[in-house]
Structures are given as structure tokens and as C-alpha cells.
Scaffold this motif. Structure first.
Motif, mmCIF file in Angstrom:
data_model
loop_
_atom_site.group_PDB
_atom_site.id
_atom_site.type_symbol
_atom_site.label_atom_id
_atom_site.label_comp_id
_atom_site.label_asym_id
_atom_site.label_seq_id
_atom_site.Cartn_x
_atom_site.Cartn_y
_atom_site.Cartn_z
ATOM 1 N N PHE A 26 0.824 -1.207 0.000
ATOM 2 C CA PHE A 26 0.000 0.000 0.000
ATOM 3 C C PHE A 26 0.861 1.260 0.000
ATOM 4 C CE2 PHE A 26 -3.545 -2.718 1.428
ATOM 5 C CZ PHE A 26 -4.522 -2.270 0.555
ATOM 6 N N GLY A 27 1.976 1.232 0.724
ATOM 7 C CA GLY A 27 2.890 2.364 0.718
ATOM 8 C C GLY A 27 3.481 2.603 -0.651
ATOM 9 N N THR A 28 3.851 1.538 -1.342
ATOM 10 C CA THR A 28 4.394 1.658 -2.698
ATOM 11 C C THR A 28 3.353 2.217 -3.654
ATOM 12 O OG1 THR A 28 5.818 -0.244 -2.265
ATOM 13 C CG2 THR A 28 5.504 0.383 -4.560
ATOM 14 N N ILE A 29 2.123 1.739 -3.538
ATOM 15 C CA ILE A 29 1.044 2.222 -4.411
ATOM 16 C C ILE A 29 0.778 3.705 -4.162
ATOM 17 C CG2 ILE A 29 -1.446 2.039 -4.843
ATOM 18 C CD1 ILE A 29 -1.129 -0.995 -4.358
ATOM 19 N N VAL A 30 0.745 4.117 -2.892
ATOM 20 C CA VAL A 30 0.493 5.519 -2.561
ATOM 21 C C VAL A 30 1.619 6.405 -3.090
ATOM 22 C CG1 VAL A 30 0.325 7.150 -0.645
ATOM 23 C CG2 VAL A 30 -1.009 5.057 -0.612
ATOM 24 N N ASN A 31 2.875 5.973 -2.941
ATOM 25 C CA ASN A 31 3.994 6.749 -3.465
ATOM 26 C C ASN A 31 3.915 6.885 -4.974
ATOM 27 O OD1 ASN A 31 5.231 7.314 -1.035
ATOM 28 N ND2 ASN A 31 6.493 5.465 -1.088
ATOM 29 N N PHE A 32 3.556 5.796 -5.662
ATOM 30 C CA PHE A 32 3.427 5.846 -7.119
ATOM 31 C C PHE A 32 2.319 6.811 -7.541
ATOM 32 C CE2 PHE A 32 1.299 4.212 -10.939
ATOM 33 C CZ PHE A 32 2.326 4.390 -11.858
ATOM 34 N N LEU A 33 1.169 6.723 -6.879
ATOM 35 C CA LEU A 33 0.055 7.614 -7.227
ATOM 36 C C LEU A 33 0.399 9.074 -6.953
ATOM 37 C CD1 LEU A 33 -2.999 5.543 -5.971
ATOM 38 C CD2 LEU A 33 -2.293 5.946 -8.332
ATOM 39 N N PHE A 34 1.155 9.348 -5.890
ATOM 40 C CA PHE A 34 1.568 10.709 -5.592
ATOM 41 C C PHE A 34 2.477 11.243 -6.695
ATOM 42 C CE2 PHE A 34 4.591 13.659 -3.538
ATOM 43 C CZ PHE A 34 3.688 14.652 -3.189
ATOM 44 N N LYS A 35 3.414 10.418 -7.170
ATOM 45 C CA LYS A 35 4.304 10.850 -8.250
ATOM 46 C C LYS A 35 3.532 11.091 -9.537
ATOM 47 C CE LYS A 35 8.332 8.635 -6.313
ATOM 48 N NZ LYS A 35 9.258 7.506 -6.371
ATOM 49 N N VAL A 36 2.569 10.236 -9.837
ATOM 50 C CA VAL A 36 1.739 10.425 -11.031
ATOM 51 C C VAL A 36 0.941 11.715 -10.910
ATOM 52 C CG1 VAL A 36 -0.274 9.514 -12.269
ATOM 53 C CG2 VAL A 36 1.602 7.989 -11.636
ATOM 54 N N LEU A 37 0.387 11.969 -9.741
ATOM 55 C CA LEU A 37 -0.380 13.193 -9.523
ATOM 56 C C LEU A 37 0.500 14.422 -9.704
ATOM 57 C CD1 LEU A 37 -3.141 14.302 -8.642
ATOM 58 C CD2 LEU A 37 -2.275 14.299 -6.320
ATOM 59 N N GLN A 38 1.730 14.366 -9.208
ATOM 60 C CA GLN A 38 2.647 15.485 -9.384
ATOM 61 C C GLN A 38 2.980 15.683 -10.856
ATOM 62 O OE1 GLN A 38 5.931 14.476 -6.788
ATOM 63 N NE2 GLN A 38 5.471 16.264 -5.545
ATOM 64 N N LEU A 39 3.318 14.601 -11.549
ATOM 65 C CA LEU A 39 3.708 14.713 -12.952
ATOM 66 C C LEU A 39 2.564 15.212 -13.826
ATOM 67 C CD1 LEU A 39 5.884 11.513 -13.387
ATOM 68 C CD2 LEU A 39 6.661 13.886 -13.317
ATOM 69 N N ILE A 42 1.339 19.286 -12.152
ATOM 70 C CA ILE A 42 2.163 20.485 -12.322
ATOM 71 C C ILE A 42 1.989 21.087 -13.716
ATOM 72 C CG2 ILE A 42 4.544 21.330 -12.395
ATOM 73 C CD1 ILE A 42 5.101 19.455 -10.022
ATOM 74 N N PRO A 43 2.086 20.304 -14.799
ATOM 75 C CA PRO A 43 1.837 20.906 -16.116
ATOM 76 C C PRO A 43 0.420 21.461 -16.257
ATOM 77 C CG PRO A 43 2.945 18.818 -16.377
ATOM 78 C CD PRO A 43 2.566 18.928 -14.935
ATOM 79 N N PHE A 44 -0.556 20.789 -15.660
ATOM 80 C CA PHE A 44 -1.926 21.284 -15.721
ATOM 81 C C PHE A 44 -2.049 22.614 -14.983
ATOM 82 C CE2 PHE A 44 -6.277 21.472 -13.992
ATOM 83 C CZ PHE A 44 -6.959 21.536 -15.194
ATOM 84 N N LEU A 45 -1.398 22.740 -13.834
ATOM 85 C CA LEU A 45 -1.420 23.983 -13.080
ATOM 86 C C LEU A 45 -0.776 25.110 -13.876
ATOM 87 C CD1 LEU A 45 -2.051 25.448 -10.426
ATOM 88 C CD2 LEU A 45 0.214 24.767 -9.636
ATOM 89 N N VAL A 46 0.329 24.830 -14.532
ATOM 90 C CA VAL A 46 0.987 25.840 -15.369
ATOM 91 C C VAL A 46 0.058 26.263 -16.504
ATOM 92 C CG1 VAL A 46 2.900 26.235 -16.969
ATOM 93 C CG2 VAL A 46 3.313 25.102 -14.783
ATOM 94 N N TYR A 47 -0.604 25.294 -17.136
ATOM 95 C CA TYR A 47 -1.548 25.607 -18.208
ATOM 96 C C TYR A 47 -2.685 26.497 -17.699
ATOM 97 C CZ TYR A 47 -5.552 24.961 -21.254
ATOM 98 O OH TYR A 47 -6.651 25.173 -22.033
#
Length: 56
Positions: A26-39, A42-47
Motif C-alpha cells: 500500500f505504501g508503494t502504491i500511494v507513493n506511485f500515485l503521488f508521483k503520477v499526480l505530481q507529474l 504540475i503541467p496542468f497547473l501551469v496551463y
């Protein structure tokens, strides 16, 4: 039904261990989802900021 009870017991035993595989998964899944959300976020926020500023 008995198999479900055995699986539930195995799950509870694993979660209560110090080096639980379930908690680590579960920790690995949460870390992966957090990285996907960041990636993706961030571009969406800039847009959005450029769109509101009228630069895009």
C-alpha cells in the motif's frame, strides 16, 4: 466460506507484523500515485495559470 476466513486470518497476521507485505504494498502504491499526480498536476497547473493570465 472457510477459505475466506483463512485469508482474513492471514491478512490480519501479516498486517500486524513489523515487516508487513500488505502495508509495504500500500505504501508503494500511494507513493506511485503521488508521483503520477505530481507529474500530471504540475503541467496542468501551469496551463491553468497561463490560461487565466491570457498568455496562452
Amino acid at each position: 466460506m472457510e477459505r475466506l476466513g483463512i485469508l482474513a486470518e492471514m491478512f490480519v497476521e501479516d498486517v500486524n507484523k513489523e515487516d508487513s507485505m500488505v502495508v509495504e504494498l500500500f505504501g508503494t502504491i500511494v507513493n506511485f500515485l503521488f508521483k503520477v499526480l505530481q507529474l500530471a498536476g504540475i503541467p496542468f497547473l501551469v496551463y491553468v495559470l497561463l490560461e487565466f493570465a491570457g498568455l496562452f
